[in-house]
Design an enzyme around this catalytic site. Structure first.
Site, PDB file in Angstrom:
ATOM      1  N   GLN A 117      69.482  36.942  37.907  1.00  0.00           N
ATOM      2  CA  GLN A 117      69.323  36.676  39.338  1.00  0.00           C
ATOM      3  C   GLN A 117      69.930  35.322  39.709  1.00  0.00           C
ATOM      4  O   GLN A 117      69.617  34.303  39.115  1.00  0.00           O
ATOM      5  CB  GLN A 117      67.832  36.693  39.685  1.00  0.00           C
ATOM      6  CG  GLN A 117      67.488  36.274  41.102  1.00  0.00           C
ATOM      7  CD  GLN A 117      67.487  37.433  42.087  1.00  0.00           C
ATOM      8  OE1 GLN A 117      67.797  38.561  41.724  1.00  0.00           O
ATOM      9  NE2 GLN A 117      67.134  37.156  43.317  1.00  0.00           N
ATOM     10  N   HIS A 193      70.970  27.700  48.185  1.00  0.00           N
ATOM     11  CA  HIS A 193      69.695  28.339  48.559  1.00  0.00           C
ATOM     12  C   HIS A 193      68.751  27.278  49.147  1.00  0.00           C
ATOM     13  O   HIS A 193      67.693  26.984  48.587  1.00  0.00           O
ATOM     14  CB  HIS A 193      69.097  28.971  47.313  1.00  0.00           C
ATOM     15  CG  HIS A 193      68.080  30.029  47.556  1.00  0.00           C
ATOM     16  ND1 HIS A 193      67.058  29.888  48.471  1.00  0.00           N
ATOM     17  CD2 HIS A 193      67.918  31.261  46.996  1.00  0.00           C
ATOM     18  CE1 HIS A 193      66.303  30.979  48.444  1.00  0.00           C
ATOM     19  NE2 HIS A 193      66.804  31.827  47.568  1.00  0.00           N
ATOM     20  N   GLU A 290      70.431  29.352  54.456  1.00  0.00           N
ATOM     21  CA  GLU A 290      71.377  29.245  53.359  1.00  0.00           C
ATOM     22  C   GLU A 290      72.807  29.526  53.807  1.00  0.00           C
ATOM     23  O   GLU A 290      73.050  30.462  54.574  1.00  0.00           O
ATOM     24  CB  GLU A 290      71.010  30.241  52.258  1.00  0.00           C
ATOM     25  CG  GLU A 290      69.544  30.207  51.857  1.00  0.00           C
ATOM     26  CD  GLU A 290      69.157  31.380  50.973  1.00  0.00           C
ATOM     27  OE1 GLU A 290      70.017  31.854  50.193  1.00  0.00           O
ATOM     28  OE2 GLU A 290      68.004  31.840  51.064  1.00  0.00           O
TER      29      GLU A 290
END
Length: 314
Positions: A117, A193, A290
């Protein structure tokens, strides 16, 4: 916290990542005061979990903290001391798990996919480039990351990532450069992020009306395509939405009395995220706004891709 003295073993050991790239001597005008000060306004000390932490201080009184693990900016304080970023209370500083909060990297993959991820850049040790600098108004640090056996076990390419963080009076700017040092082209996706401290019930984002959207609510595995029709986007519940071909400037109101502009160059997309009850302990205290490159971008050998972001208090 304890200060860190640089030794030759720290330059070579992967377990102690505090080192300078391509530099055997420290620059002129260095001082040692409570840690290693590379230049005035830039210091390295021991952070949470014993991880090396960079502290930037501008002449105007703003301050930022960056961990070399993941090159993660974990704090951005404007003059007066208010921190505009957010680190989750469940964040782990153990040099193994990515730091949950601040401005983590997603490279060479955004979200789930062929590898882990959000990729591996956020849980690798970056190093400080020798070309960090400051002037009367700004303080800058440059960090870099190169492929190794760990990255190649997931993504078998040679690359050189250079990440520049510049602290201004009321702004924090980043520049991410990904150079292909391999003999064959490669493709990747990426994002910053960014977690902003917020009161989620009052948080608002302006500038996204008309964007094509990929809405991951209710099913993250099958995003719904649509078009954003709202002038002001808020966070009434679970939010996980990609905005394709987003404008290069958004305005974010954090619900705490602050208005922050989020500007970028070459980040093609934007993402809004708040986990709502999936993180009941802290979802009320942050939202993520983001900048992202959702679709894979291809970079040929010896070429680079560069994207920039500036977040600024209005």
């Amino acid at each position: 916290m304890a200060s860190i003295a640089i030794s030759s073993s720290m330059l070579s050991s992967p377990l102690k990542p505090l080192h300078f790239s391509n530099s055997k001597t420290t620059p002129r005008n260095n001082t040692r005061r409570g840690g290693l000060s590379i230049k005035a306004g830039l210091k390295i000390s021991e952070g949470n979990g014993g991880l090396p932490k960079i502290t930037l201080k501008s002449p105007s009184g703003s301050e930022a903290e960056i961990y070399l693990f993941g090159a993660c900016v974990t704090s951005w304080k404007v003059p007066g001391g208010k921190d505009l970023l957010f680190v989750r209370p469940d964040a782990v500083f153990n040099g193994k798990k990515p730091i949950s909060g601040g401005i983590p990297h997603c490279f060479p993959q955004f979200g789930p996919g062929r590898i882990q991820q959000h990729g591996f850049a956020r849980n690798m040790n970056w190093s400080i480039s020798k070309n960090s600098e400051n002037n009367e108004e700004e303080t800058t640090v440059k960090m870099e990351l190169k492929d190794d056996s760990y990255s190649r076990s997931m993504w078998d390419y040679s690359f050189h990532a250079l990440y520049k963080v510049t602290l201004g009076e009321k702004s924090l700017s980043t520049s991410l450069s990904i150079k292909n040092t391999d003999t064959k082209p490669f493709s990747f996706s990426s994002a910053l992020h960014t977690y902003f401290g917020a009161s989620v019930t009052g948080a608002k984002v302006k500038g996204l009306k008309g964007c094509k959207t990929l809405n991951k609510d209710p099913d993250p595995q099958n995003p719904l395509e649509g078009t954003e029709e709202r002038e002001i986007v808020d966070f009434p519940g679970f939010v996980d939405c990609v905005y394709l071909n987003a404008p290069n400037k958004l305005t974010f109101e954090n619900g705490l009395g602050d208005t922050i502009t989020v500007e970028n160059t070459n980040w093609s997309d934007a993402v809004l995220w708040n986990p709502h009850l999936q993180m009941e302990a802290c979802y009320k205290d942050f939202v993520c706004v983001e900048n992202a490159q959702i679709e894979d971008v291809q970079v040929d050998p010896e070429r680079s891709w560069i994207a920039e972001q500036t977040i600024a208090l209005s």
